[in-house]
Design a protein around this motif. Structure first.
Motif, PDB file in Angstrom:
ATOM      1  N   GLY A 118       0.791  -1.221   0.000  1.00 31.81           N
ATOM      2  CA  GLY A 118       0.000   0.000   0.000  1.00 31.81           C
ATOM      3  C   GLY A 118       0.821   1.268   0.000  1.00 31.81           C
ATOM      4  N   ASP A 119       2.126   1.162   0.303  1.00 32.58           N
ATOM      5  CA  ASP A 119       2.980   2.355   0.282  1.00 32.58           C
ATOM      6  C   ASP A 119       3.142   2.865  -1.148  1.00 32.58           C
ATOM      7  OD1 ASP A 119       3.358   2.446   2.990  1.00 32.58           O
ATOM      8  OD2 ASP A 119       5.329   1.480   2.960  1.00 32.58           O
ATOM      9  N   SER A 120       3.370   4.171  -1.253  1.00 28.82           N
ATOM     10  CA  SER A 120       3.583   4.800  -2.560  1.00 28.82           C
ATOM     11  C   SER A 120       5.068   4.840  -2.898  1.00 28.82           C
ATOM     12  CB  SER A 120       3.014   6.222  -2.562  1.00 28.82           C
ATOM     13  OG  SER A 120       1.612   6.201  -2.397  1.00 28.82           O
ATOM     14  N   VAL A 121       5.380   4.483  -4.138  1.00 28.46           N
ATOM     15  CA  VAL A 121       6.766   4.471  -4.607  1.00 28.46           C
ATOM     16  C   VAL A 121       6.841   5.219  -5.930  1.00 28.46           C
ATOM     17  CG1 VAL A 121       8.722   3.038  -5.273  1.00 28.46           C
ATOM     18  CG2 VAL A 121       7.121   2.218  -3.536  1.00 28.46           C
ATOM     19  N   MET A 122       7.737   6.172  -6.021  1.00 25.82           N
ATOM     20  CA  MET A 122       7.952   6.902  -7.272  1.00 25.82           C
ATOM     21  C   MET A 122       8.952   6.137  -8.142  1.00 25.82           C
ATOM     22  SD  MET A 122       8.021  10.916  -6.047  1.00 25.82           S
ATOM     23  CE  MET A 122       9.295  10.687  -4.785  1.00 25.82           C
ATOM     24  N   LEU A 141      10.728  17.192 -11.873  1.00 23.41           N
ATOM     25  CA  LEU A 141      10.731  17.600 -10.466  1.00 23.41           C
ATOM     26  C   LEU A 141       9.383  18.147 -10.024  1.00 23.41           C
ATOM     27  CD1 LEU A 141      14.241  19.267 -10.548  1.00 23.41           C
ATOM     28  CD2 LEU A 141      13.656  17.116  -9.417  1.00 23.41           C
ATOM     29  N   ALA A 142       8.660  18.785 -10.928  1.00 24.61           N
ATOM     30  CA  ALA A 142       7.340  19.316 -10.577  1.00 24.61           C
ATOM     31  C   ALA A 142       6.372  18.175 -10.266  1.00 24.61           C
ATOM     32  CB  ALA A 142       6.801  20.190 -11.706  1.00 24.61           C
ATOM     33  N   VAL A 143       6.436  17.110 -11.072  1.00 29.73           N
ATOM     34  CA  VAL A 143       5.587  15.947 -10.823  1.00 29.73           C
ATOM     35  C   VAL A 143       5.961  15.298  -9.490  1.00 29.73           C
ATOM     36  CG1 VAL A 143       5.015  13.616 -11.623  1.00 29.73           C
ATOM     37  CG2 VAL A 143       5.125  15.508 -13.258  1.00 29.73           C
ATOM     38  N   MET A 144       7.253  15.188  -9.215  1.00 35.51           N
ATOM     39  CA  MET A 144       7.685  14.616  -7.947  1.00 35.51           C
ATOM     40  C   MET A 144       7.174  15.424  -6.765  1.00 35.51           C
ATOM     41  SD  MET A 144      11.620  13.316  -8.560  1.00 35.51           S
ATOM     42  CE  MET A 144      11.659  12.495  -6.964  1.00 35.51           C
ATOM     43  N   ALA A 145       7.237  16.738  -6.881  1.00 36.73           N
ATOM     44  CA  ALA A 145       6.775  17.605  -5.790  1.00 36.73           C
ATOM     45  C   ALA A 145       5.282  17.419  -5.541  1.00 36.73           C
ATOM     46  CB  ALA A 145       7.096  19.062  -6.109  1.00 36.73           C
ATOM     47  N   CYS A 182       4.700  14.198  -3.746  1.00 37.79           N
ATOM     48  CA  CYS A 182       5.092  14.303  -2.337  1.00 37.79           C
ATOM     49  C   CYS A 182       3.989  14.942  -1.500  1.00 37.79           C
ATOM     50  CB  CYS A 182       6.386  15.105  -2.213  1.00 37.79           C
ATOM     51  SG  CYS A 182       7.853  14.247  -2.831  1.00 37.79           S
ATOM     52  N   GLU A 183       3.357  15.948  -2.041  1.00 39.39           N
ATOM     53  CA  GLU A 183       2.285  16.628  -1.307  1.00 39.39           C
ATOM     54  C   GLU A 183       1.033  15.760  -1.211  1.00 39.39           C
ATOM     55  OE1 GLU A 183       2.475  19.353   0.292  1.00 39.39           O
ATOM     56  OE2 GLU A 183       4.373  20.177  -0.431  1.00 39.39           O
ATOM     57  N   ALA A 184       0.730  15.021  -2.268  1.00 39.26           N
ATOM     58  CA  ALA A 184      -0.545  14.292  -2.317  1.00 39.26           C
ATOM     59  C   ALA A 184      -0.473  12.872  -1.760  1.00 39.26           C
ATOM     60  CB  ALA A 184      -1.049  14.241  -3.758  1.00 39.26           C
ATOM     61  N   GLN A 230      17.012  17.372  -2.268  1.00 46.20           N
ATOM     62  CA  GLN A 230      16.309  18.361  -1.452  1.00 46.20           C
ATOM     63  C   GLN A 230      14.875  17.908  -1.170  1.00 46.20           C
ATOM     64  OE1 GLN A 230      16.792  22.008  -3.790  1.00 46.20           O
ATOM     65  NE2 GLN A 230      18.114  22.848  -2.174  1.00 46.20           N
ATOM     66  N   LEU A 231      14.196  17.391  -2.201  1.00 49.14           N
ATOM     67  CA  LEU A 231      12.834  16.889  -2.013  1.00 49.14           C
ATOM     68  C   LEU A 231      12.813  15.712  -1.042  1.00 49.14           C
ATOM     69  CD1 LEU A 231      11.435  16.966  -5.678  1.00 49.14           C
ATOM     70  CD2 LEU A 231      10.639  18.362  -3.757  1.00 49.14           C
ATOM     71  N   ALA A 232      13.807  14.830  -1.148  1.00 49.02           N
ATOM     72  CA  ALA A 232      13.872  13.680  -0.243  1.00 49.02           C
ATOM     73  C   ALA A 232      14.022  14.121   1.206  1.00 49.02           C
ATOM     74  CB  ALA A 232      15.033  12.773  -0.646  1.00 49.02           C
ATOM     75  N   GLN A 233      14.866  15.107   1.416  1.00 46.75           N
ATOM     76  CA  GLN A 233      15.058  15.614   2.769  1.00 46.75           C
ATOM     77  C   GLN A 233      13.808  16.325   3.277  1.00 46.75           C
ATOM     78  OE1 GLN A 233      17.836  15.145   4.659  1.00 46.75           O
ATOM     79  NE2 GLN A 233      16.736  16.098   6.347  1.00 46.75           N
ATOM     80  N   GLN A 234      13.188  17.085   2.415  1.00 48.98           N
ATOM     81  CA  GLN A 234      12.010  17.863   2.806  1.00 48.98           C
ATOM     82  C   GLN A 234      10.805  16.983   3.110  1.00 48.98           C
ATOM     83  OE1 GLN A 234      10.920  20.756  -0.167  1.00 48.98           O
ATOM     84  NE2 GLN A 234       9.013  21.343   0.861  1.00 48.98           N
ATOM     85  N   HIS A 235      10.624  15.914   2.317  1.00 50.26           N
ATOM     86  CA  HIS A 235       9.408  15.109   2.426  1.00 50.26           C
ATOM     87  C   HIS A 235       9.645  13.731   3.046  1.00 50.26           C
ATOM     88  CE1 HIS A 235       6.863  17.932   0.215  1.00 50.26           C
ATOM     89  NE2 HIS A 235       7.904  18.142  -0.580  1.00 50.26           N
ATOM     90  N   GLY A 236      10.887  13.415   3.377  1.00 47.08           N
ATOM     91  CA  GLY A 236      11.146  12.209   4.140  1.00 47.08           C
ATOM     92  C   GLY A 236      11.165  10.905   3.365  1.00 47.08           C
TER      93      GLY A 236
END
Length: 383
Positions: A118-122, A154-158, A161-163, A193-199
């Motif tokens: 059930g976890d999300s993976v990019m 990167l926009a799609v990744m961001a 991360c939010e959703a 940076q995204l990895a650090q910000q969103h864990g």
């Protein structure tokens, strides 16, 4: 039904498992454009046999065959790998390296340790069909990220991360399969940076690192193994049937990864790991990889000309082992016609998480130098 002397008609690959089965049971004796590896004659050498003889003296054979190997993997190989990784700028202790049954097993260990159903993976799209299938079979929610020349969107990744709060991002930074793209430093920095910000964590698959250009950007190097796992192996370049791979992990994750390895395979064959250590330590692997790179450069030049003459357009700059080409026709339908002529191709739909008709096709530069294949291709690629 009545018995027939006619051979059974092979089915074109419609998923990752079917493509792999086709690799093990090719439809003909000629080079296969859809293969994901170098031809066996490219990898032939004498030094591997010598290394095996070195580690299979009567005493060594007894010592290493009658008991399990070290849980982390052969100590000599891990020390040699740590030294080799230093040359890439990746500073890791031997205790951060876990050997595996090939790079695919290393990716599996990381996934099973970090994720639950059930976890999300990019994942990058287009991307490695086997990774999509493996994560799907584990019950993960796959989030495809478009892969461009500089790196992932990167926009799609961001937005993901939010959703969806993904737990992991799987990336082939260098000589990406199937496009051949390599990650830019700026893109790598932003992903981290995204990895650090969103864990989330990043698992970096460097399967094609042996044929990579010097100073290629790797996220594990920039990150210093804080939120990254580095995966590689030797099946593509040296010994497919030795099945030796490894994962380099942040120190805090080593014990958990090791538990997963022990629960899935116990230990790995130390005799082959020790032989591989000798090949690396003596510089034989490095010289072998240099010969492969030089031969691949020549093959790529010939294959590109033949593909373009057959009406294909490269949608990404040719690099590495694979070419990503637009044929102008539905390649899934083309795959069956080509298979009936004895050629296995890799249609573009296999490289997308949600399969859909595609005119794209991945070709292997080492196995598409034969003008006979392109003659058949031109005849069957009816628009």
């Amino acid at each position: 039904p009545a018995p027939s002397d006619a051979p059974a008609r092979m089915a074109a690959p419609v998923n990752a498992a079917a493509l792999i089965r086709g690799m093990f049971h090719p439809p003909g004796s000629q080079p296969q454009p859809g293969m994901g590896a170098f031809p066996p004659d490219w990898m032939a050498s004498t030094f591997m046999q010598a290394a095996v003889r070195r580690v299979t003296t009567p005493q060594a054979l007894a010592d290493n065959s009658l008991r399990y190997g070290e849980p982390l993997g052969d100590g000599q190989l891990r020390r040699v790998l740590a030294t080799r990784l230093q040359s890439l700028g990746l500073h890791a202790e031997p205790g951060q390296i876990i050997t595996t049954v090939g790079a695919t097993h290393a990716l599996d260990i990381v996934s099973r340790t970090l994720l639950k159903p059930g976890d999300s993976v990019m994942v990058e799209e287009p991307g490695w069909a086997v990774e999509f299938a493996r994560l799907d079979a584990m019950g993960m929610r796959i989030l495809p990220v478009p892969r461009g020349p500089a790196g992932p969107d990167l926009a799609v990744m961001a937005r993901y991360c939010e959703a969806h709060a993904p737990k992991l991002f799987v990336s082939v930074s260098v000589l990406h399969n199937p496009t051949g793209h390599s990650l830019s430093p700026a893109s790598a920095h932003r992903v981290l940076q995204l990895a650090q910000q969103h864990g989330f964590y990043v698992v970096e698959d460097d399967t094609y690192g042996h044929i990579a250009p010097e100073h290629a950007t790797r996220m594990s190097v920039l990150d210093g193994l804080q939120r990254t796992f580095y995966v590689s192996g030797f099946a593509k370049i040296l010994a497919p049937n030795w099945r030796v791979g490894y994962v380099v992990a942040p120190t805090d994750w080593v014990d958990r990864l090791l538990d997963t390895k022990l629960l899935t395979t116990l230990t790995t064959p130390s005799l082959l790991e020790r032989a591989l250590a000798h090949c690396i330590e003596q510089g034989q692997l490095l010289r072998h990889a240099e010969r492969i790179r030089a031969r691949l450069d020549e093959a790529r030049s010939r294959s590109v000309k033949l593909a373009q003459a057959a009406g294909c357009r490269f949608v990404s700059e040719p690099a590495g082992l694979f070419g990503w080409v637009d044929t102008g026709v539905d390649t899934e339908a083309l795959a069956q016609r080509m298979l009936d002529e004895g050629y296995l191709i890799a249609p573009g739909s296999l490289f997308h998480a949600a399969r859909a008709p595609s005119t794209l096709m991945r070709i292997n530069f080492a196995t598409t130098q034969d003008a006979a294949f392109w003659k058949v291709f031109r005849r069957l690629a009816v628009r």
